[in-house]
Design a protein around this motif. Sequence first.
Motif: not given
Length: 248
Positions: A197-214
Amino acid sequence: MPETLGLIGSGAIGSTLARLAVTAGIDVVLSNSRGPESLADLVAELGPRAGAATPEQAARAGDLVVVTIPLIAYDRLPADALAGKTVLDTMNYYPQRDGLMDEFESDRITSSALVQQHLADATVVKAFNNIAAHQLGTLARPAGASDRSALPIAGNDAQAKRDAARLIDSVGFDAVDIGMLEDSWRSEPTTPVYVAPYQGTPPTGLGEAELFHWGLQTPGVPVPAAAVLELVGEAERGQVRAGIVPGV
């Protein structure tokens, strides 16, 4: 507000809390398992309100003490030095990091209740365990701000929870009491109030590493007290123990 905050563990959460505390006018004594000399750069960055010490020294110096180390090392916390202290426990059980621990796999006890057993002469409050370090820094707001976020706390002692709430207020958040240590699972991984909830909704289509960096870069979104209460109420015990969430 405490005059001095002791920190056992100076990783992402510990160092972020130290920065917030110093900004709020609180002295901090930092420690880690590598020794005070390893903290020289961080102490220099934080300025004259910060010092480095051993975990035992940080425990004795703090009016409040935050423990923020891997849960697998909880039994290395200096119980004698923490006797009589209010201890804020940020630790979570991550099976992928800590290995399988039967106490939690069987839901026999919460992690903070286990820490309380080890620290029998201290008073443990679960706090700062459900927000990633980056958002802990970016979402801090002054009291009364319209976009102030809240964080859950749990503990068995009313005064200790009031002390924890005052610290949380000082560093920029409201505190929401979610019950006793046996209720603290409601803010653990991967319950509804945990991190996302504190991060918000991530962009779609991110891989695990990309999600981590986001997760390490997004400034996050405010989560007010009413939302925290609602999310905590949605928690189900079987949701816990899903492993490490990227970005924490």
